[in-house]
Design an enzyme around this catalytic site. Structure first.
Site, mmCIF file in Angstrom:
data_model
loop_
_atom_site.group_PDB
_atom_site.id
_atom_site.type_symbol
_atom_site.label_atom_id
_atom_site.label_comp_id
_atom_site.label_asym_id
_atom_site.label_seq_id
_atom_site.Cartn_x
_atom_site.Cartn_y
_atom_site.Cartn_z
ATOM 1 N N ASN A 136 46.082 47.050 52.045
ATOM 2 C CA ASN A 136 46.624 45.890 51.346
ATOM 3 C C ASN A 136 47.815 46.354 50.495
ATOM 4 O O ASN A 136 47.665 47.216 49.622
ATOM 5 C CB ASN A 136 45.505 45.298 50.474
ATOM 6 C CG ASN A 136 45.973 44.086 49.696
ATOM 7 O OD1 ASN A 136 47.062 44.094 49.130
ATOM 8 N ND2 ASN A 136 45.155 43.045 49.650
ATOM 9 N N ARG A 168 49.358 34.307 47.644
ATOM 10 C CA ARG A 168 48.713 33.441 46.653
ATOM 11 C C ARG A 168 49.538 32.187 46.414
ATOM 12 O O ARG A 168 50.760 32.208 46.538
ATOM 13 C CB ARG A 168 48.558 34.204 45.330
ATOM 14 C CG ARG A 168 47.420 35.190 45.339
ATOM 15 C CD ARG A 168 47.293 35.863 43.982
ATOM 16 N NE ARG A 168 46.030 36.578 43.880
ATOM 17 C CZ ARG A 168 44.908 36.053 43.398
ATOM 18 N NH1 ARG A 168 44.893 34.825 42.918
ATOM 19 N NH2 ARG A 168 43.814 36.767 43.364
ATOM 20 N N GLU A 226 45.555 37.300 53.900
ATOM 21 C CA GLU A 226 44.489 36.842 53.016
ATOM 22 C C GLU A 226 44.993 35.585 52.316
ATOM 23 O O GLU A 226 46.145 35.533 51.888
ATOM 24 C CB GLU A 226 44.268 37.965 52.004
ATOM 25 C CG GLU A 226 42.899 38.052 51.459
ATOM 26 C CD GLU A 226 42.833 39.138 50.411
ATOM 27 O OE1 GLU A 226 43.116 40.309 50.741
ATOM 28 O OE2 GLU A 226 42.525 38.809 49.259
ATOM 29 N N GLU A 271 34.091 39.387 55.790
ATOM 30 C CA GLU A 271 34.448 40.599 55.049
ATOM 31 C C GLU A 271 33.476 40.687 53.879
ATOM 32 O O GLU A 271 33.429 39.783 53.032
ATOM 33 C CB GLU A 271 35.892 40.548 54.544
ATOM 34 C CG GLU A 271 36.238 41.826 53.760
ATOM 35 C CD GLU A 271 37.657 41.859 53.219
ATOM 36 O OE1 GLU A 271 38.569 41.277 53.858
ATOM 37 O OE2 GLU A 271 37.850 42.462 52.144
ATOM 38 N N HIS A 322 37.209 45.591 48.808
ATOM 39 C CA HIS A 322 37.410 45.264 47.399
ATOM 40 C C HIS A 322 36.871 46.380 46.512
ATOM 41 O O HIS A 322 35.686 46.665 46.531
ATOM 42 C CB HIS A 322 36.783 43.929 46.971
ATOM 43 C CG HIS A 322 37.581 43.297 45.861
ATOM 44 N ND1 HIS A 322 37.598 43.800 44.599
ATOM 45 C CD2 HIS A 322 38.440 42.248 45.868
ATOM 46 C CE1 HIS A 322 38.408 43.084 43.860
ATOM 47 N NE2 HIS A 322 38.941 42.138 44.597
ATOM 48 N N ARG A 374 52.358 35.345 42.943
ATOM 49 C CA ARG A 374 52.545 36.354 41.896
ATOM 50 C C ARG A 374 52.990 37.708 42.454
ATOM 51 O O ARG A 374 53.583 38.499 41.748
ATOM 52 C CB ARG A 374 51.273 36.520 41.061
ATOM 53 C CG ARG A 374 50.146 37.143 41.827
ATOM 54 C CD ARG A 374 48.973 37.468 40.941
ATOM 55 N NE ARG A 374 48.272 36.254 40.532
ATOM 56 C CZ ARG A 374 47.030 36.275 40.082
ATOM 57 N NH1 ARG A 374 46.388 37.421 39.948
ATOM 58 N NH2 ARG A 374 46.436 35.163 39.739
ATOM 59 N N HIS A 389 50.184 45.275 45.907
ATOM 60 C CA HIS A 389 50.619 45.837 44.625
ATOM 61 C C HIS A 389 51.986 46.515 44.676
ATOM 62 O O HIS A 389 52.576 46.795 43.635
ATOM 63 C CB HIS A 389 49.542 46.741 44.038
ATOM 64 C CG HIS A 389 48.335 45.925 43.653
ATOM 65 N ND1 HIS A 389 48.457 44.719 42.991
ATOM 66 C CD2 HIS A 389 47.019 46.092 43.888
ATOM 67 C CE1 HIS A 389 47.255 44.202 42.818
ATOM 68 N NE2 HIS A 389 46.364 45.007 43.363
ATOM 69 N N THR A 443 40.877 38.870 43.328
ATOM 70 C CA THR A 443 39.797 38.032 43.832
ATOM 71 C C THR A 443 38.488 38.467 43.187
ATOM 72 O O THR A 443 38.149 39.647 43.231
ATOM 73 C CB THR A 443 39.689 38.191 45.371
ATOM 74 O OG1 THR A 443 41.009 38.167 45.910
ATOM 75 C CG2 THR A 443 38.856 37.100 45.977
HETATM 76 N N1 PXP Z 1 39.571 42.375 50.357
HETATM 77 C C1 PXP Z 1 39.855 41.240 49.699
HETATM 78 C C2 PXP Z 1 39.320 39.968 50.245
HETATM 79 C C3 PXP Z 1 40.642 41.229 48.535
HETATM 80 O O1 PXP Z 1 40.877 40.090 47.872
HETATM 81 C C4 PXP Z 1 41.181 42.448 48.070
HETATM 82 C C5 PXP Z 1 42.059 42.453 46.848
HETATM 83 O O2 PXP Z 1 43.287 41.926 47.162
HETATM 84 C C6 PXP Z 1 40.881 43.616 48.785
HETATM 85 C C7 PXP Z 1 40.052 43.558 49.912
HETATM 86 C C8 PXP Z 1 41.384 44.944 48.379
HETATM 87 O O3 PXP Z 1 40.831 45.277 47.146
HETATM 88 P P1 PXP Z 1 41.384 46.531 46.354
HETATM 89 O O4 PXP Z 1 42.804 46.245 46.028
HETATM 90 O O5 PXP Z 1 40.488 46.597 45.177
HETATM 91 O O6 PXP Z 1 41.236 47.702 47.275
#
Ligand code: PXP
Length: 398
Positions: A162, A200, A225, A306, A346, A204, A165, A256
């Site tokens: 992901n 989103r 997502e 997931e 997550h 953001r 960031h 999330t």
């Molecule tokens: N899976 C989902 C559904 C998420 O919302 C997120 C956060 O954006 C992640 C995975 C990845 O989480 P993390 O950034 O804590 O690794």
């Protein structure tokens, strides 16, 4: 070929994933050129194994595996039937679990080894006969295990990254750098097998332009997502990512927070799934590891779930961590057994990922923050490679 697996084990504390073991048995039959044969596998506990072991081998103790070839003691008139039977493999899950612990293996890996061992016995290999035969059998076991591992390209856990960031840093200045599109390309070059972005409603971090460019540039898989909001659904239908992951979205949250309440909004989610399905976009539902959410996800036609790993990652004590892990493992198995494909994510980091990646039922992990945070210090390519190694070497053994 048919593999008939019967699970008479029935103790809740130890779980085996029947579908995954059946799939492994089918692969083994193919490797051994016995794809035209049927095989029966039975899981039992130690008490039942003691009964069988004393009856057939005069030993009043449990053993890990017993093999009964079909040809042994069968009525010869049965040989003319148009079925080819190899026989029965009976595994004591209690003993397998003990042995797994002693040898620091996962139960899945131990049961796989017992299956290989039992199957070779059915085919006439016998380590008890002589040292030479023991060596031949052991070599064959190693060869088959290696082959299963090599042949795991479709079942091994994948790493999807992901890159939200990277966009968070860009948006902090409102300029064009760093670019999540460039970051995604580096992630792919370093081993990522998918890219995830969360578009989103408040934009953001990820912007519409990022998703459109990623659709054109990434070589692996784009997982979008999103919340099930009309505007975002229309963008998804237009851009056509390889899959979408539906998440609950609140404006005030930092990230999330919990999984979707699928049971409470089945109609709305089913409509979104149907729309995506008409556009050939598979849908994953981000859910907490709860049986009722899995059941509801299956009922409304999701392709994936997931499983939320946040509570496991945030656990402060070993006991809590183990409890949360068990919930995830059980949920993943339940979903897998129901025919759902299973992802997880997550909060996963360089410490917590290995245990989750070792679960044979999980197809893909979605990891963001930990990798991007490490990338700031050591560079993105290195951070991705380090996580990729953790995921690939996690001990699901097979
Ligand atoms: N899976 C989902 C559904 C998420 O919302 C997120 C956060 O954006 C992640 C995975 C990845 O989480 P993390 O950034 O804590 O690794």
């Amino acid at each position: 070929m048919s593999v008939f697996l019967t699970d008479k084990y029935g103790k809740k504390a130890v779980r085996i994933c029947s579908r995954s073991i059946t799939a492994i048995a089918e692969r083994l039959l193919r490797f051994l050129d016995k794809a035209d044969h049927d095989l029966s596998i039975l899981f039992i506990d130690d008490a039942e194994m003691i009964r069988l072991n004393s009856r057939y081998r005069n030993q009043n103790t449990p053993t890990n595996v017993l093999s009964f070839p079909f040809s042994e003691g069968a009525d010869t008139t049965l040989f003319s039937l148009p079925v080819k039977e190899l026989g029965d493999i009976i595994i004591s899950v209690d003993t397998a679990a003990r042995e797994a612990k002693e040898s620091d293996q996962s139960l899945h890996a131990r049961i796989t080894w017992l299956l290989v061992h039992g199957l070779l016995h059915l085919l006439g290999y016998d380590h008890e006969h002589s040292e030479a035969e023991a060596a031949i059998m052991s070599n064959k076991e190693n060869e088959l295990i290696l082959r299963l591992q090599k042949d795991r390209s479709t079942t091994m856990t994948h790493l999807a990254i992901n890159v939200d960031h990277i966009a968070t840093i860009r948006q902090a200045r409102g300029i064009t750098e760093p670019d999540p599109v460039t970051a995604a390309a580096i992630c792919e070059l370093a081993g990522a097998e998918g890219i995830v972005v969360h578009l989103r409603e408040d934009r953001r971090h990820i912007q519409d332009r990022d998703v459109r460019l990623l659709r054109q540039t990434i070589k692996t898989k784009l997982n979008l997502e999103m919340g099930a909001a009309r505007e975002i659904i229309d963008i998804a239908l237009d851009i056509k990512p390889d899959m979408v992951t539906l998440v609950p979205e609140k404006r005030q949250e930092l990230t999330t927070e919990g999984g979707l309440n699928v049971t409470g909004q089945k109609k709305k989610l089913a409509q979104t799934i149907e729309q995506m399905s008409k556009a050939d976009i598979p849908v994953s539902l981000f859910i907490d590891p709860e049986p009722k959410q899995i059941k509801a996800s299956r009922e409304i036609g999701a392709t994936f779930v997931e499983i939320h790993t946040g509570r496991y990652c945030d656990s402060k004590s070993e006991k809590d961590c183990d409890r949360e892990f068990d919930l995830i493992a059980a949920a993943a198995e339940q979903a897998f057994e129901m025919g759902l494909r299973v992802n997880a994510g997550h909060g996963l980091d360089y410490r917590t990922t290995s245990r989750i990646a070792a679960l044979a039922t999980i197809e893909e992990l979605s990891i963001g923050h930990a990798i991007i945070a490490r990338a700031v210090i050591v560079g993105l390519e290195k951070a991705v490679r380090e996580m990729f190694n953790i995921v690939r070497t996690a001990g699901h053994g097979i």
